[in-house]
Write a protein that holds these residues in place. Sequence first.
Motif, PDB file in Angstrom:
ATOM      1  N   GLU A  39       0.835  -1.208   0.000  1.00  0.00           N
ATOM      2  CA  GLU A  39       0.000   0.000   0.000  1.00  0.00           C
ATOM      3  C   GLU A  39       0.870   1.257   0.000  1.00  0.00           C
ATOM      4  O   GLU A  39       0.569   2.237  -0.685  1.00  0.00           O
ATOM      5  CB  GLU A  39      -0.943  -0.010   1.206  1.00  0.00           C
ATOM      6  CG  GLU A  39      -1.843   1.207   1.214  1.00  0.00           C
ATOM      7  CD  GLU A  39      -3.155   0.975   1.953  1.00  0.00           C
ATOM      8  OE1 GLU A  39      -3.421  -0.157   2.388  1.00  0.00           O
ATOM      9  OE2 GLU A  39      -3.905   1.957   2.084  1.00  0.00           O
ATOM     10  N   ASP A  69      -6.626  -3.373  -3.547  1.00  0.00           N
ATOM     11  CA  ASP A  69      -5.802  -4.269  -2.750  1.00  0.00           C
ATOM     12  C   ASP A  69      -6.441  -5.651  -2.743  1.00  0.00           C
ATOM     13  O   ASP A  69      -7.659  -5.773  -2.762  1.00  0.00           O
ATOM     14  CB  ASP A  69      -5.718  -3.713  -1.317  1.00  0.00           C
ATOM     15  CG  ASP A  69      -4.528  -4.267  -0.570  1.00  0.00           C
ATOM     16  OD1 ASP A  69      -3.767  -5.066  -1.161  1.00  0.00           O
ATOM     17  OD2 ASP A  69      -4.347  -3.893   0.602  1.00  0.00           O
ATOM     18  N   ARG A  73       5.315  -4.889   8.623  1.00  0.00           N
ATOM     19  CA  ARG A  73       4.217  -4.654   9.552  1.00  0.00           C
ATOM     20  C   ARG A  73       4.523  -5.286  10.904  1.00  0.00           C
ATOM     21  O   ARG A  73       4.272  -4.692  11.962  1.00  0.00           O
ATOM     22  CB  ARG A  73       2.905  -5.204   8.994  1.00  0.00           C
ATOM     23  CG  ARG A  73       1.729  -4.999   9.966  1.00  0.00           C
ATOM     24  CD  ARG A  73       0.402  -5.410   9.396  1.00  0.00           C
ATOM     25  NE  ARG A  73       0.058  -4.619   8.237  1.00  0.00           N
ATOM     26  CZ  ARG A  73      -0.140  -5.129   7.030  1.00  0.00           C
ATOM     27  NH1 ARG A  73      -0.004  -6.416   6.835  1.00  0.00           N
ATOM     28  NH2 ARG A  73      -0.447  -4.350   6.031  1.00  0.00           N
TER      29      ARG A  73
HETATM   30 MG   LIG Z   1      -2.104  -4.145   2.568  1.00  0.00          MG
END
Ligand SMILES: [Mg+2]
Length: 444
Positions: free
Chosen positions: A172, A236, A355
């Motif tokens: 993203e 996405d 992440r």
């Molecule tokens: Mg994502």
Amino acid sequence: MPAPDPATGVMLRAAADFDVRTARDPAQAREFLRAHPVPVAIVVLGRPVGTRALEELLREHPRTRWVALCSPAALDDAACRRLVAEHCIDFHTAPVEAARLRQTLGHAHGMARLEAALATQPRAAEPPAAESQFARLTGNSEAIARLRRQLRKVAAADAPVLIWGESGTGKELAARSVHEGSARAAGPFVPINCGAIPANLVQSELFGHERGAFTGAGRARPGLIESAAGGSVFLDEIGDLPLDMQANLLRFLQEKTIYRLGGTRPLPVDVRVIAASHVRLEEAVARGTFREDLYYRLNVLALEMPALRERREDVPALAETFFRDHARERSAHVRGFSHGALEAMRAHHWPGNVRELHNRVRRAAVMAEGRLIQPHDLGLDTAAMPPLPLHGARVQAERRVIEAGLGAGKSITHVARELGVSRMTVYRLMAKHRIAPPARKREP
Ligand SMILES: [Mg+2]
Ligand SMILES: Nc1ncnc2c1ncn2[C@@H]1O[C@H](COP(=O)(O)OP(=O)(O)O)[C@@H](O)[C@H]1O
């Protein structure tokens, strides 16, 4: 500090203006500091005192400003050097100069007073963390440098983009930077998670609907694609798009027009499509769950996000970035990462990629009790450390209780309940210790 030490006289002279207490050994210092925390303390290195006991002492008092007095030999010792680097604000090597030490102590004391005064005031506002999300991708590895070059080229073009990468690799973020680097930067960027929209709503969400298109459609409504007019839409998890919607999307890509649900007029819409997937779309094509023609349409400009474990050299810079981003919420006394924490982060496999790193650093920055974040603050101690006696014992104990439970014919659910952990944990431990699952029985 005991009298025969030649440094002691110097130390006492340097600290003449302070209320000085001395301790014979770490245990005595510990006892005293627990009852009377002090703003500034001197630790003498080079005596036959184990660094481990000292380290525990220093770690227990992260708010104290520690100054080290070292014999030159002490600095030859890696454990001593680390102790100084991680816990001390300054160090002096013998022969110690009283004037310089006095200056250090005065400085440390002044800073401690400043900090104490600040602690009672609200924290100053810092730039919002969101800012850094839009900045360029962090990292200096060859993989990231290459990605940045590709992003720049892709941004300059106007064709559809397809981004592939494992979850958490920054798809993203990459999509946003393509948009922000493009001629459409002033237009909207509309992210849509195709997997999160219920199948029966996908069409009206993406393409909008006309009045009366379905029960309850009292008013016409533009879809998300229309709302991105002049800008970019980020689709996405495009692999999750139902097949009939894939046909609609393909038509949109070919004709640059959309039909609202229940509408008959083609509406011209100027939007760039940036799509992403963590599934290899060529495999989805082979399985028959993704249209081959749409795949080729999207795959004009393809980008592949590197997994974090393939660019471990970027871990420290990313960790620092996230640590700074959360300056506002982190504990004031936490200053950064310990050597051990950096090592553990380098060794970790990072299945959840950036992440996961972000989440671990964020939690550690809030929860750490010491001045420096340690491996256990990141939840990385057991996996990353060489087996210690205690560690070995823990591993053996895990293995034994699980083998005993399953060997006694108990189900995984039963064992999990007895141990007070989740079934997932039991499965994880079974995998870790290579324990075979019990003969198949019905789980309660
Ligand atoms: Mg994502
Ligand atoms: N190279 C990078 N530099 C800085 N932050 C990153 C980088 N890559 C990912 N992130 C951050 O990691 C998190 C996950 O990224 P995201 O783009 O949502 O991943 P994906 O869409 O691939 O699952 C976000 O908080 C993002 O800002």
